[in-house]
Design a protein around this motif. Structure first.
Motif, short mmCIF file in Angstrom:
data_model
loop_
_atom_site.label_atom_id
_atom_site.label_comp_id
_atom_site.label_asym_id
_atom_site.label_seq_id
_atom_site.Cartn_x
_atom_site.Cartn_y
_atom_site.Cartn_z
N PHE A 277 0.79 -1.23 0.00
CA PHE A 277 0.00 0.00 0.00
C PHE A 277 0.83 1.29 0.00
CE2 PHE A 277 -2.84 -3.20 1.95
CZ PHE A 277 -3.89 -3.11 1.06
N ALA A 278 2.12 1.21 0.37
CA ALA A 278 2.91 2.44 0.46
C ALA A 278 3.50 2.85 -0.87
CB ALA A 278 4.04 2.26 1.49
N GLY A 279 3.52 1.93 -1.83
CA GLY A 279 4.08 2.27 -3.13
C GLY A 279 5.57 2.58 -3.02
N GLN A 280 5.99 3.63 -3.67
CA GLN A 280 7.40 4.03 -3.67
C GLN A 280 7.59 5.36 -2.94
OE1 GLN A 280 9.41 3.70 -7.44
NE2 GLN A 280 8.21 1.92 -8.07
N LYS A 281 6.76 5.60 -1.94
CA LYS A 281 6.86 6.84 -1.16
C LYS A 281 7.65 6.55 0.11
CE LYS A 281 2.27 8.12 -2.82
NZ LYS A 281 0.85 8.35 -2.43
N PRO A 282 8.87 7.10 0.23
CA PRO A 282 9.72 6.81 1.40
C PRO A 282 9.03 7.09 2.73
CG PRO A 282 10.99 7.91 -0.30
CD PRO A 282 9.56 7.94 -0.75
N PHE A 283 8.28 8.20 2.81
CA PHE A 283 7.62 8.52 4.08
C PHE A 283 6.58 7.46 4.43
CE2 PHE A 283 4.14 10.42 6.51
CZ PHE A 283 4.84 10.91 7.60
N ALA A 284 5.82 7.02 3.45
CA ALA A 284 4.80 5.99 3.70
C ALA A 284 5.46 4.66 4.07
CB ALA A 284 3.92 5.82 2.47
N ILE A 285 6.57 4.34 3.43
CA ILE A 285 7.30 3.10 3.77
C ILE A 285 7.80 3.17 5.21
CG2 ILE A 285 9.34 1.72 3.26
CD1 ILE A 285 9.03 2.64 0.33
N ALA A 286 8.42 4.30 5.58
CA ALA A 286 8.93 4.45 6.94
C ALA A 286 7.81 4.37 7.97
CB ALA A 286 9.68 5.78 7.06
N ALA A 287 6.67 5.00 7.65
CA ALA A 287 5.53 4.97 8.57
C ALA A 287 5.00 3.55 8.73
CB ALA A 287 4.44 5.91 8.07
N GLY A 288 4.87 2.84 7.62
CA GLY A 288 4.35 1.47 7.68
C GLY A 288 5.27 0.56 8.48
N LEU A 289 6.57 0.66 8.24
CA LEU A 289 7.53 -0.18 8.99
C LEU A 289 7.56 0.21 10.46
CD1 LEU A 289 10.51 -0.46 6.47
CD2 LEU A 289 8.67 -2.08 6.89
N GLY A 290 7.45 1.51 10.73
CA GLY A 290 7.44 1.95 12.12
C GLY A 290 6.23 1.42 12.88
N VAL A 291 5.07 1.52 12.27
CA VAL A 291 3.84 1.01 12.91
C VAL A 291 3.94 -0.49 13.12
CG1 VAL A 291 1.37 0.64 12.60
CG2 VAL A 291 2.38 2.87 12.08
N SER A 292 4.45 -1.22 12.11
CA SER A 292 4.59 -2.68 12.24
C SER A 292 5.51 -3.03 13.40
CB SER A 292 5.15 -3.27 10.94
OG SER A 292 4.30 -3.01 9.86
N SER A 293 6.62 -2.30 13.53
CA SER A 293 7.58 -2.58 14.61
C SER A 293 6.95 -2.31 15.97
CB SER A 293 8.83 -1.73 14.42
OG SER A 293 9.46 -2.01 13.20
N ILE A 294 6.20 -1.23 16.08
CA ILE A 294 5.57 -0.89 17.36
C ILE A 294 4.54 -1.94 17.75
CG2 ILE A 294 4.06 0.77 18.50
CD1 ILE A 294 5.52 2.97 16.87
N VAL A 295 3.72 -2.34 16.79
CA VAL A 295 2.70 -3.35 17.07
C VAL A 295 3.36 -4.68 17.45
CG1 VAL A 295 0.81 -4.70 16.08
CG2 VAL A 295 0.99 -2.25 15.60
N ALA A 296 4.46 -5.03 16.76
CA ALA A 296 5.17 -6.27 17.08
C ALA A 296 5.74 -6.22 18.50
CB ALA A 296 6.29 -6.52 16.07
#
Length: 590
Positions: A277-296
């Motif tokens: 869902f983040a496509g090639q947008k660095p900010f969206a990628i960073a946000a998605g990975l950050g949220v995943s790490s926090i939830v984990a």
């Protein structure tokens, strides 16, 4: 840097085999006294053999209890069957030819040396991929003379640390693989196997994940390596858990357990969704990975809240002060003496310098590869500086770029004009290859060299020749529970039929606390503790390091009084060989 090539296994084996055979012969010659006497250099190696013996004697694959430690309930070990498997396989293969005893002896030689061979082969693949075949010999020579690596693969060194180095170097192959998807899977599988062997590799897995995530952010269109890594890490960890732990769903904090698996699965799924869902947008990628790490992370501490305090959450202040804080492999690198510091720190630092030089002189693709390589090497160096056991990974990662630097300097030495320049290059090579040597000589000249510990072998739980005579005498006595220093517990388990109150392994923390307390308190209080554990024999070497600590902390305690011949009337001395240096008593029953 040459273009990456697909390594030919047979060709690499031919190049590695002479170095492996040469070093194996040297290591075997050096360790022959240990091999001949079936002695180990560390209590963990000894207890590993006990665990394999129990497995081959019929104990269940999923049952990791040591029933002769703190009987009758025993202690569940945090060790993995993955390390038991090659030892057991070699023993079973050789038993028809050699018999059980010699097969076990042979396995303690063969398995560590095969582990070293695996390290050399993986380094050869990496050398060919990043440079050329001519670098393989340099990397092999550096590996074979690297003290932090060699100490983990010597004959009779059968614990898990050598296999951890294999997993770490295999993960580095994944990082540098020209095929991004395949490389991600190789790194993920390797580190999942490593974490199954020991959770000590969890920080290294996090480091690889962070470096690969950064690479994805720098090149938003190339997510294959990171996604392959996360998928392989989670799926392999789940598969390894099912194969080695089976029905045991207890959430331990010191090994891969359901809480960690849930966290890894969430991180992997979150990574896939981010890529979707983040496509090639660095900010969206960073946000998605950050949220995943926090939830984990939240998942982990919700399922297993004790894990917030780390793998040793169950240790009380006494054990933390007297045991955990004195385990050398868990100390920072600056706890070593000066020559050892140099031997552990200089090679990875020099490898980091070499990596920087390669990054600076490379093309775009080479710079990307060496940038990621340098980040992993730098991160592992930081981890190793804080926890000594991790420094072997940093040194293993540094070997190939360091080999390149050594080869470059050796070529300059041959062509350098004039003796002063040749001497300078030769001195630099000495510092890179054997950094402890000049530091040791400098310390000696300045009078600051530290004396080595002179404690007897039995104090470390390995059992010198004299101590072994006492162990054999103890083995002849009727079966019972032995009260002994923690480090000597595995030695008694391996060589006698007796049980012990505790060994130096943190899952048995309550019994460990009782052993330490009993050695420190007055004899009447010690008698109460021993009675609670059904102790029949007391066994200790007064000159041992561990007993020395008890004597220094409690000059009038139980250990101190026994050492000076003040034996309470409820203990009956048992005759031991005079040269053993060991005191043994039988508890007088009421």
């Amino acid at each position: 840097m040459r273009a990456p090539t697909v390594p030919a296994p047979a060709g690499l084996l031919r190049r590695v085999l002479p170095f492996w055979l040469g070093f194996a012969a040297l290591y075997l010659l050096y360790r022959w006294p240990y091999v001949a006497a079936l002695r180990q250099g560390d209590p963990d190696d000894t207890l590993r053999l006990v665990q394999v013996r129990d497995l081959l004697a019929g104990q269940g694959w999923f049952d990791l209890h040591q029933y002769r430690v703190n009987p009758p309930q025993g202690v569940v070990m945090h060790w993995s069957r993955l390390v038991d498997l090659p030892l057991a396989a070699v023993e079973l293969l050789l038993r028809p030819l050699l018999g059980a005893a010699l097969a076990e002896q042979a396995a303690t030689v063969i398995v560590p040396l095969l582990t070293f061979g695996a390290i050399l082969y993986l380094l050869a693949v990496l050398s060919r991929r990043l440079f050329d075949d001519r670098l393989i010999g340099y990397a092999a020579l550096l590996a074979g003379t690297s003290f932090p690596i060699v100490t983990q693969i010597l004959p009779t060194r059968v614990d898990h640390h050598g296999w951890q180095i294999v997993a770490a170097v295999a993960a580095l192959l994944g990082l540098t693989d020209p095929d991004a998807r395949r490389g991600g899977w190789i790194a993920g599988v390797a580190l999942a196997l490593g974490m199954t062997i020991s959770l000590e590799l969890l920080p290294l897995a996090a480091l690889f994940g962070a470096v690969l995530a950064l690479d994805w952010l720098r090149r938003p269109g190339e997510s294959e390596r990171f996604l392959g890594f996360m998928s392989a890490l989670a799926l392999t960890a789940i598969a390894c858990f099912a194969l080695t732990r089976g029905p045991d769903l207890t959430n331990y904090c010191d090994t891969i357990s359901p809480a960690y698996l849930a966290s890894l699965a969430i991180a992997a799924v979150g990574s896939v969704l981010t890529a979707r869902f983040a496509g090639q947008k660095p900010f969206a990628i960073a946000a998605g990975l950050g949220v995943s790490s926090i939830v984990a992370g939240i998942t982990l501490i919700t399922i297993a809240p004790l894990c917030r305090a780390g793998p040793f959450a169950a240790l009380d202040p006494l054990l933390r002060t007297m045991w955990a804080s004195n385990v050398l492999e868990a100390m920072p690198v600056w706890a070593l003496d000066n020559p050892a510091k140099a031997q552990w720190i200089v090679p990875p630092l020099a490898g980091l310098v070499a990596t920087f030089l390669l990054w600076r002189s490379g093309g775009a693709e080479d710079r990307r590869r060496w940038f990621a390589y340098g980040l992993v090497l730098c991160g592992s160096l930081v981890l190793g500086s804080l926890v000594l056991r991790s420094m072997a990974f940093a040194i293993a990662f540094a070997l190939v770029p360091l080999a390149w630097l050594v080869r470059k300097l050796a070529a300059q030495l041959e062509s350098a004009p004039g003796l002063p320049r040749k001497a300078g290059i030769a001195a630099l090579l000495l510092v890179l290859v054997m950094p402890a040597m000049p530091v040791y000589f400098a310390d000696s000249l300045l009078g600051t060299a530290e004396e080595a510990d002179s404690g007897e072998a039995g104090a470390t739980g390995t059992g010198g020749d004299n101590a072994m005579t006492a162990v054999r005498a103890l083995a002849a006595l009727p079966r019972g529970t032995v009260f002994a220093p923690l480090d000597q517990g595995p030695l008694l388990l391996l060589n006698t039929r007796h049980s012990v109150v505790a060994t130096g392994h943190h899952r048995g923390a309550p019994a460990m606390h009782d052993v330490m307390t009993a050695f420190l308190v007055d004899p009447p209080v010690a008698r109460t503790i021993l009675a609670r554990h059904g102790v029949r024999y007391v066994f200790m070497a007064p000159a041992g390091n561990e007993v020395g600590v008890y004597r220094s902390m409690a000059p009038h305690g139980f250990a101190a009084q026994l050492s000076t011949g003040q034996v309470p009337d409820w203990l009956v001395p048992v005759a031991m060989p005079k040269d053993s240096g060991v005191l043994t008593f039988e508890v007088r029953q009421p």
